[in-house]
Design a protein around this motif. Sequence first.
Motif, mmCIF file in Angstrom:
data_model
loop_
_atom_site.group_PDB
_atom_site.id
_atom_site.type_symbol
_atom_site.label_atom_id
_atom_site.label_comp_id
_atom_site.label_asym_id
_atom_site.label_seq_id
_atom_site.Cartn_x
_atom_site.Cartn_y
_atom_site.Cartn_z
ATOM 1 N N CYS A 130 0.845 -1.186 0.000
ATOM 2 C CA CYS A 130 0.000 0.000 0.000
ATOM 3 C C CYS A 130 0.879 1.234 0.000
ATOM 4 O O CYS A 130 1.839 1.324 0.797
ATOM 5 N N ASP A 133 -0.749 8.666 -1.380
ATOM 6 C CA ASP A 133 -0.674 9.707 -2.401
ATOM 7 C C ASP A 133 0.480 10.644 -2.086
ATOM 8 O O ASP A 133 1.235 11.069 -2.983
ATOM 9 N N HIS A 154 -3.596 3.444 -1.217
ATOM 10 C CA HIS A 154 -4.079 2.598 -2.294
ATOM 11 C C HIS A 154 -3.120 1.439 -2.526
ATOM 12 O O HIS A 154 -1.952 1.474 -2.124
ATOM 13 N N SER A 156 -0.742 -0.793 -4.593
ATOM 14 C CA SER A 156 0.106 -0.722 -5.790
ATOM 15 C C SER A 156 0.595 -2.097 -6.207
ATOM 16 O O SER A 156 0.922 -2.321 -7.371
ATOM 17 N N ASP A 172 -4.790 -7.744 -10.256
ATOM 18 C CA ASP A 172 -4.866 -6.564 -11.098
ATOM 19 C C ASP A 172 -6.143 -5.764 -10.850
ATOM 20 O O ASP A 172 -6.166 -4.541 -11.046
ATOM 21 N N ILE A 175 -5.509 -3.264 -7.997
ATOM 22 C CA ILE A 175 -4.479 -2.241 -8.123
ATOM 23 C C ILE A 175 -5.147 -0.879 -8.275
ATOM 24 O O ILE A 175 -6.033 -0.671 -9.110
ATOM 25 N N GLY A 176 -4.725 0.043 -7.449
ATOM 26 C CA GLY A 176 -5.273 1.393 -7.487
ATOM 27 C C GLY A 176 -6.450 1.614 -6.565
ATOM 28 O O GLY A 176 -6.858 2.751 -6.339
ATOM 29 N N LYS A 177 -7.045 0.542 -6.040
ATOM 30 C CA LYS A 177 -8.183 0.703 -5.127
ATOM 31 C C LYS A 177 -7.682 1.146 -3.762
ATOM 32 O O LYS A 177 -6.613 0.758 -3.322
ATOM 33 N N ARG A 178 -8.510 1.925 -3.086
ATOM 34 C CA ARG A 178 -8.145 2.408 -1.770
ATOM 35 C C ARG A 178 -8.621 1.411 -0.706
ATOM 36 O O ARG A 178 -9.525 0.609 -0.934
#
Length: 930
Positions: A130, A133, A154, A156, A172, A175-178
């Motif tokens: 994780c 930002d 998020h 990675s 996949d 990926i990018g979800k918080r």
Amino acid sequence: MSAILVVSILVQLAALSWSLAIYWRLGNRRVLIVIALLASILAANLFTFISSWPVGSAFTLTMHLRDVPALFISLLAFLLAMNLEGMFAAGANNESAIDSEGRGESEALRLSEERYRVIVETSGEGIYLCEFDEPMSIDLPEEEQIRRLSTECHFSICNDAFARMYGYQSGDQMIGKRAIDCYRTHENESNVEFLRRLIHGGYHVTDLISEEFDREGNRVVFSNNCLGIVRDNHLIRVWGTQRDITEQTLARKRIADSERRYRQLVDNAPYCIHEIELDGRISSMNQAGLSLLGLTDGSGVFGADYLSLVSEEDRPRIEKTLNDAKQGKSVHFEFRATGGNLFDSSFIPLADAQGRVERIMGISQDVSDRKRAQVLILSENAILEGIAKGQPRNDTLRNLISFIESQTSDLIASVLVLDEDGIHLRHAVSTGLPESYVQAVDGIEIGPLVGSCGTAAYTGEAVFVDDIATDPRWASYRRLAAEHSLAACWSTPIKDHLGKVLGTLAIYRKQPGPCSQYDRKLIEISTHLAAVTISRHQSEAARRHSDNRFRMIFEQAAVGVAVLDSTSGLILQVNRRYCEILGMQEDELVGKTWMELTHPDDLAADSAKMMELREGRIRDFSIEKRLRRKDETFAWINLSVSGLWEPGELATTHIAIVEDITERKEAQQEIQLHRDTLAHVTRLSTMGELMAGIAHEVRQPLYAVSNFATAAAVTLQDLDSKIPGSSDWLVELKDWNHGVREASQRASEIIERLRAFARKADGIRESFNLNEVVRDSIELIAFEAREGNTEVELNLESALPNVIGDRIQCEQVVVNLLRNAYEAIAAKSSPGRVSVRTHSQDGFVETTIEDNGPGIGAEQSGKLFEAFYTTKTDGMGMGLAISRTIVEDHDGRLWIEDSKCGAEFHFSLPVAVDHSAALPDDLLEQVDSV
């Protein structure tokens, strides 16, 4: 130039080159330090090489000797450079994974990344990274850190195993979800607590449990390892691994629940469940077992020797049984405890995984009561068998007493029988009481304080005296009991099936104390057996005298009894009352047939019933019929006939029981006549109301006819004066008009007489009591109350004064109101109640008739007393109107009032005035003389 020096310089150059290559790959500052060291050593050796050219041999030898340590140092530097890659390989691999887009990729880096990828993708545990930002200061308040961890962090990196834990197909997709999108921390306080503990652990935790929800909302449990990367007091990223332990958690919970249920089962089992160590000590016992021992907790038994609970006579056998259980055998046995109770028990060995017995589980049940119950049943059957065989009463009671005394060594039993006077108790049987005591209590009079037996027979209830010396019911007999060493006495009344007291069963003890549960059961069964014995004896005695009693009853019966031959109908035997009913002597009746004495109109029905009886189609019958007396009059009788049956054969003889109901029949006829009279009065009253209505309606047209005729006469008179000479037609018109006037006047006179008749009917005025009228009215229509399942309640004032009036008409009012009440209740189709009350007040006698029917609405109550208004489908609407007319004609009042349920009618009549009481004595004498 020395060869050694040349070799040293070459080695140093190789070491320096190797170090530069490592630095190129790693970019590590520690490699630069090594390079600087190697460069300085190389410079020193080059200086030595240059300074030795050319030099004398002695100096050269000296320099050569100095090259030996330089060469050694160069070799060490080479080895150090060779080992740099191994020293920093792990750090290089990790940092190359994080900073994958470095300055270049070598083959070693490619292989390292490939190994890392294989490990991540094939791992059964969830692996994730994780990132924020922006780096998060770890000095922020705790709640702010929790918020940012949930909303600004998020994924990675995450493998498929981690994604599947949250319902995704591959890493996949995450990926990018918080974190808040997956952990759902806003719905689960457990996840908030997880983040709080992560912060408290300095972002480094191991095996930290979290309870979360997956994407479908299912509850899951994870074990987490987390490591946060912190630089300059800021959290950069969080590495973590995660294992799904939901099934393990549920399994542990199921095990815990199973253990809890097992413990509850053991604790609440009705049996004694205990564990015994191999040394024979009791280590645990459930509550049922402690209760059997009279204990509230295990302090008095835990650690005690199991054999100490076993009676001495059974101890050797149970010790051997316990040893068998230690050898792995399950055994079942019975033993008697030190307290005397009998137990049914089992030993179950409990072994470990290798099969070695660790301890023994024991399960025991107190079967003392069951064994005693079996003995009671066997003894009860034996005594009942003796009763069935006709054994004498006292022999059966003696066997019962012996059985009671055999159950416990200190019990003494006795049976007393209540005398025929119902007051005194007589001794029947006792085997253990002293003779002097038996004689002292024989014939005692029962009462509320007469020891145990006298009180039990008096009250019909059991009397259990645990200490004669202190119980007040033994005050008069305490010294007698003490002289014979009797300390306690339990007595129960012996009753027949109707509840009549036949005697008492007493059990004495020489020591004071309460009656045990088993003793109570023993007394209950013994009392029942004594009741059966005494009742059977009394029944047999009654049967022995049945013939004499039958003869006495036959002769002295209040009803007529005749014995008839079934085939011929001849009278074989009659009693005295039968002769009295028919006014004949016995010899005059015997030899006649019942057909000769029966009224001709009743013969057919009686003969049909007798035919069914002779053929066996019925067992008995009852009818009402008439029998001819000696004076040729007929007596009404209620006849009941039944056959004297022989097993398997038709009856050849019948018994006829005759009840004289002539007076009742005559009374019914009088009542019927009274009903007819009332009906006639009702019809007359109805006609009176009708005549009043017709007279009122017809009188007006008649007045109009008379007026028109008068006007026509005047007109005709005027015409006669104006027309000279009377003509025949005018004379004829005058005659016709005169006839019309006379006819209308006659019709008016008739109407007036009808109105007068309807307005006032001369009846018989007399002084009478309304209570008698109410009772007679209820009797007149009693059949209607019975058919409607209606109960009539009377609340009549005892000293009710008389009223003056027509008794029949007043009775008609009561009947009308009662009939209305019965019909209202019948419409409700449920059991009803009618209350009739009378009382006097303010010179009037008031009668109230109240029912629990459906009641009368406010709209209907205003029209009830109108003529021809009715709420019934088949009513005429005249009953209440007539009733009000009758009451008002008697200067009274009839009205209706609201009731909580049903309807409530009232009518009042003035009290009869005794005018003679107000006359002077001399005037009374004159009246009497007249």
